[in-house]
Design a protein around this motif. Structure first.
Motif, PDB file in Angstrom:
ATOM      1  N   ASN A  13       0.842  -1.191   0.000  1.00 23.16           N
ATOM      2  CA  ASN A  13       0.000   0.000   0.000  1.00 23.16           C
ATOM      3  C   ASN A  13       0.876   1.241   0.000  1.00 23.16           C
ATOM      4  OD1 ASN A  13      -2.057  -1.823   0.206  1.00 23.16           O
ATOM      5  ND2 ASN A  13      -2.603  -1.308   2.298  1.00 23.16           N
ATOM      6  N   TRP A  14       0.338   2.351  -0.471  1.00 22.31           N
ATOM      7  CA  TRP A  14       1.099   3.591  -0.509  1.00 22.31           C
ATOM      8  C   TRP A  14       0.339   4.702   0.197  1.00 22.31           C
ATOM      9  CZ3 TRP A  14      -1.001   7.583  -3.606  1.00 22.31           C
ATOM     10  CH2 TRP A  14      -2.001   7.202  -4.490  1.00 22.31           C
ATOM     11  N   MET A  15       1.091   5.647   0.738  1.00 23.62           N
ATOM     12  CA  MET A  15       0.502   6.772   1.453  1.00 23.62           C
ATOM     13  C   MET A  15       0.356   7.954   0.511  1.00 23.62           C
ATOM     14  SD  MET A  15      -0.217   5.935   4.541  1.00 23.62           S
ATOM     15  CE  MET A  15      -0.444   7.501   5.350  1.00 23.62           C
ATOM     16  N   ALA A  24      -2.415  -1.093  -2.735  1.00 22.10           N
ATOM     17  CA  ALA A  24      -1.402  -1.190  -3.788  1.00 22.10           C
ATOM     18  C   ALA A  24      -2.016  -1.388  -5.161  1.00 22.10           C
ATOM     19  CB  ALA A  24      -0.444  -2.328  -3.471  1.00 22.10           C
ATOM     20  N   THR A  25      -3.224  -1.927  -5.211  1.00 21.76           N
ATOM     21  CA  THR A  25      -3.873  -2.177  -6.499  1.00 21.76           C
ATOM     22  C   THR A  25      -4.426  -0.906  -7.135  1.00 21.76           C
ATOM     23  OG1 THR A  25      -5.946  -2.658  -5.364  1.00 21.76           O
ATOM     24  CG2 THR A  25      -4.520  -4.527  -5.871  1.00 21.76           C
ATOM     25  N   LYS A  26      -4.477   0.179  -6.374  1.00 24.71           N
ATOM     26  CA  LYS A  26      -5.024   1.439  -6.887  1.00 24.71           C
ATOM     27  C   LYS A  26      -3.906   2.396  -7.257  1.00 24.71           C
ATOM     28  CE  LYS A  26      -9.229   0.253  -5.899  1.00 24.71           C
ATOM     29  NZ  LYS A  26     -10.193  -0.078  -6.914  1.00 24.71           N
ATOM     30  N   SER A  27      -4.091   3.140  -8.338  1.00 26.84           N
ATOM     31  CA  SER A  27      -3.104   4.129  -8.742  1.00 26.84           C
ATOM     32  C   SER A  27      -3.577   5.544  -8.440  1.00 26.84           C
ATOM     33  CB  SER A  27      -2.785   4.000 -10.233  1.00 26.84           C
ATOM     34  OG  SER A  27      -3.953   4.135 -11.001  1.00 26.84           O
ATOM     35  N   ARG A  28      -4.773   5.653  -7.840  1.00 19.95           N
ATOM     36  CA  ARG A  28      -5.321   6.958  -7.506  1.00 19.95           C
ATOM     37  C   ARG A  28      -5.973   6.906  -6.133  1.00 19.95           C
ATOM     38  NH1 ARG A  28      -9.053  10.459 -11.647  1.00 19.95           N
ATOM     39  NH2 ARG A  28      -8.571  12.434 -10.694  1.00 19.95           N
ATOM     40  N   CYS A  29      -5.786   7.944  -5.345  1.00 18.13           N
ATOM     41  CA  CYS A  29      -6.347   8.029  -4.000  1.00 18.13           C
ATOM     42  C   CYS A  29      -7.861   8.203  -4.087  1.00 18.13           C
ATOM     43  CB  CYS A  29      -5.733   9.206  -3.251  1.00 18.13           C
ATOM     44  SG  CYS A  29      -6.435   9.467  -1.604  1.00 18.13           S
ATOM     45  N   GLY A  30      -8.605   7.421  -3.302  1.00 16.44           N
ATOM     46  CA  GLY A  30     -10.054   7.526  -3.292  1.00 16.44           C
ATOM     47  C   GLY A  30     -10.571   8.696  -2.487  1.00 16.44           C
ATOM     48  N   LYS A  31      -9.724   9.310  -1.683  1.00 15.42           N
ATOM     49  CA  LYS A  31     -10.153  10.424  -0.834  1.00 15.42           C
ATOM     50  C   LYS A  31      -9.962  11.766  -1.536  1.00 15.42           C
ATOM     51  CE  LYS A  31      -9.329  12.333   3.779  1.00 15.42           C
ATOM     52  NZ  LYS A  31      -8.525  12.201   4.986  1.00 15.42           N
ATOM     53  N   CYS A  32      -8.762  12.007  -2.065  1.00 17.48           N
ATOM     54  CA  CYS A  32      -8.480  13.310  -2.684  1.00 17.48           C
ATOM     55  C   CYS A  32      -8.260  13.220  -4.196  1.00 17.48           C
ATOM     56  CB  CYS A  32      -7.268  13.956  -2.033  1.00 17.48           C
ATOM     57  SG  CYS A  32      -5.707  13.153  -2.443  1.00 17.48           S
ATOM     58  N   HIS A  33      -8.229  12.004  -4.734  1.00 16.07           N
ATOM     59  CA  HIS A  33      -8.105  11.727  -6.164  1.00 16.07           C
ATOM     60  C   HIS A  33      -6.749  12.080  -6.770  1.00 16.07           C
ATOM     61  CE1 HIS A  33     -12.307  10.754  -6.064  1.00 16.07           C
ATOM     62  NE2 HIS A  33     -12.563  11.925  -5.525  1.00 16.07           N
ATOM     63  N   HIS A  34      -5.726  12.204  -5.932  1.00 15.32           N
ATOM     64  CA  HIS A  34      -4.382  12.409  -6.466  1.00 15.32           C
ATOM     65  C   HIS A  34      -3.851  11.087  -7.014  1.00 15.32           C
ATOM     66  CE1 HIS A  34      -4.214  16.298  -4.356  1.00 15.32           C
ATOM     67  NE2 HIS A  34      -3.358  16.586  -5.306  1.00 15.32           N
ATOM     68  N   TRP A  35      -3.019  11.192  -8.030  1.00 19.67           N
ATOM     69  CA  TRP A  35      -2.430  10.005  -8.647  1.00 19.67           C
ATOM     70  C   TRP A  35      -1.192   9.571  -7.881  1.00 19.67           C
ATOM     71  CZ3 TRP A  35      -4.790   7.489 -12.575  1.00 19.67           C
ATOM     72  CH2 TRP A  35      -5.800   8.171 -13.237  1.00 19.67           C
ATOM     73  N   LYS A  36      -0.934   8.271  -7.859  1.00 16.54           N
ATOM     74  CA  LYS A  36       0.268   7.731  -7.229  1.00 16.54           C
ATOM     75  C   LYS A  36       1.462   8.275  -7.991  1.00 16.54           C
ATOM     76  CE  LYS A  36       2.484   3.323  -6.192  1.00 16.54           C
ATOM     77  NZ  LYS A  36       2.342   1.869  -6.318  1.00 16.54           N
ATOM     78  N   GLY A  37       2.420   8.835  -7.299  1.00 13.32           N
ATOM     79  CA  GLY A  37       3.588   9.405  -7.950  1.00 13.32           C
ATOM     80  C   GLY A  37       3.360  10.822  -8.440  1.00 13.32           C
ATOM     81  N   GLY A  38       2.187  11.377  -8.243  1.00 18.13           N
ATOM     82  CA  GLY A  38       1.949  12.771  -8.591  1.00 18.13           C
ATOM     83  C   GLY A  38       1.249  12.987  -9.907  1.00 18.13           C
ATOM     84  N   LYS A  39       1.531  12.186 -10.916  1.00 15.27           N
ATOM     85  CA  LYS A  39       0.913  12.387 -12.212  1.00 15.27           C
ATOM     86  C   LYS A  39       0.389  11.067 -12.746  1.00 15.27           C
ATOM     87  CE  LYS A  39       3.529  16.354 -13.764  1.00 15.27           C
ATOM     88  NZ  LYS A  39       4.327  16.916 -14.833  1.00 15.27           N
ATOM     89  N   ARG A  40      -0.621  11.166 -13.566  1.00 13.82           N
ATOM     90  CA  ARG A  40      -1.183   9.978 -14.182  1.00 13.82           C
ATOM     91  C   ARG A  40      -0.263   9.514 -15.308  1.00 13.82           C
ATOM     92  NH1 ARG A  40      -6.089  12.088 -17.549  1.00 13.82           N
ATOM     93  NH2 ARG A  40      -4.704  12.525 -19.202  1.00 13.82           N
ATOM     94  N   LYS A  41      -0.245   8.222 -15.531  1.00 18.69           N
ATOM     95  CA  LYS A  41       0.567   7.679 -16.610  1.00 18.69           C
ATOM     96  C   LYS A  41      -0.070   8.039 -17.938  1.00 18.69           C
ATOM     97  CE  LYS A  41       2.167   3.714 -13.999  1.00 18.69           C
ATOM     98  NZ  LYS A  41       2.164   2.265 -13.884  1.00 18.69           N
ATOM     99  N   GLY A  42       0.728   8.417 -18.892  1.00 21.25           N
ATOM    100  CA  GLY A  42       0.236   8.753 -20.222  1.00 21.25           C
ATOM    101  C   GLY A  42       0.035   7.506 -21.057  1.00 21.25           C
ATOM    102  N   GLY A  43      -0.153   7.692 -22.327  1.00 17.88           N
ATOM    103  CA  GLY A  43      -0.273   6.556 -23.218  1.00 17.88           C
ATOM    104  C   GLY A  43      -1.661   6.360 -23.769  1.00 17.88           C
ATOM    105  N   TRP A  44      -2.624   7.109 -23.257  1.00 17.85           N
ATOM    106  CA  TRP A  44      -3.969   7.003 -23.815  1.00 17.85           C
ATOM    107  C   TRP A  44      -4.567   8.397 -23.864  1.00 17.85           C
ATOM    108  CZ3 TRP A  44      -7.919   8.808 -20.780  1.00 17.85           C
ATOM    109  CH2 TRP A  44      -7.671   8.917 -19.420  1.00 17.85           C
ATOM    110  N   LYS A  45      -5.365   8.621 -24.879  1.00 16.87           N
ATOM    111  CA  LYS A  45      -6.055   9.895 -25.018  1.00 16.87           C
ATOM    112  C   LYS A  45      -7.473   9.628 -25.483  1.00 16.87           C
ATOM    113  CE  LYS A  45      -2.031  12.644 -26.015  1.00 16.87           C
ATOM    114  NZ  LYS A  45      -1.392  13.619 -26.831  1.00 16.87           N
ATOM    115  N   ILE A  46      -8.370  10.430 -25.011  1.00 16.12           N
ATOM    116  CA  ILE A  46      -9.751  10.315 -25.450  1.00 16.12           C
ATOM    117  C   ILE A  46      -9.921  11.246 -26.638  1.00 16.12           C
ATOM    118  CG2 ILE A  46     -12.159  10.704 -24.824  1.00 16.12           C
ATOM    119  CD1 ILE A  46     -11.335  10.134 -21.927  1.00 16.12           C
TER     120      ILE A  46
END
Length: 81
Positions: A13-15, A24-46
């Motif tokens: 798990n990460w703080m 650990a299975t989540k890449s985004r915080c469910g409380k404040c919605h920040h991404w793990k490591g600060g930024k979301r991983k790229g590679g996809w665009k809508i």
């Protein structure tokens, strides 16, 4: 004797910066919605599709609508609940 590596009691798990412990299975915080490591991983665009007036999608975009027992103004596309 070889040194023993420290054990991780959190199971991977990460703080988050808000203080929430995130699984650990989540890449985004469910409380404040920040991404793990600060930024979301790229590679996809809508890709935005061009909306034409002659297409009837069955949605009255100019009328108020209801959701969750509340009347939502036509300008909003999400109910927020």
């Amino acid at each position: 004797a070889h040194p023993v590596p420290p054990t991780d009691d959190s199971g991977g798990n990460w703080m988050c910066q808000c203080g929430n412990e995130v699984p650990a299975t989540k890449s985004r915080c469910g409380k404040c919605h920040h991404w793990k490591g600060g930024k979301r991983k790229g590679g996809w665009k809508i890709k935005m599709t061009e909306k034409t007036d002659d297409v009837d999608d069955g949605i009255a975009w100019d009328q108020d609508w209801s959701c969750c027992g509340e009347l939502i103004p036509a300008a909003k596309k999400r109910c927020g609940s």
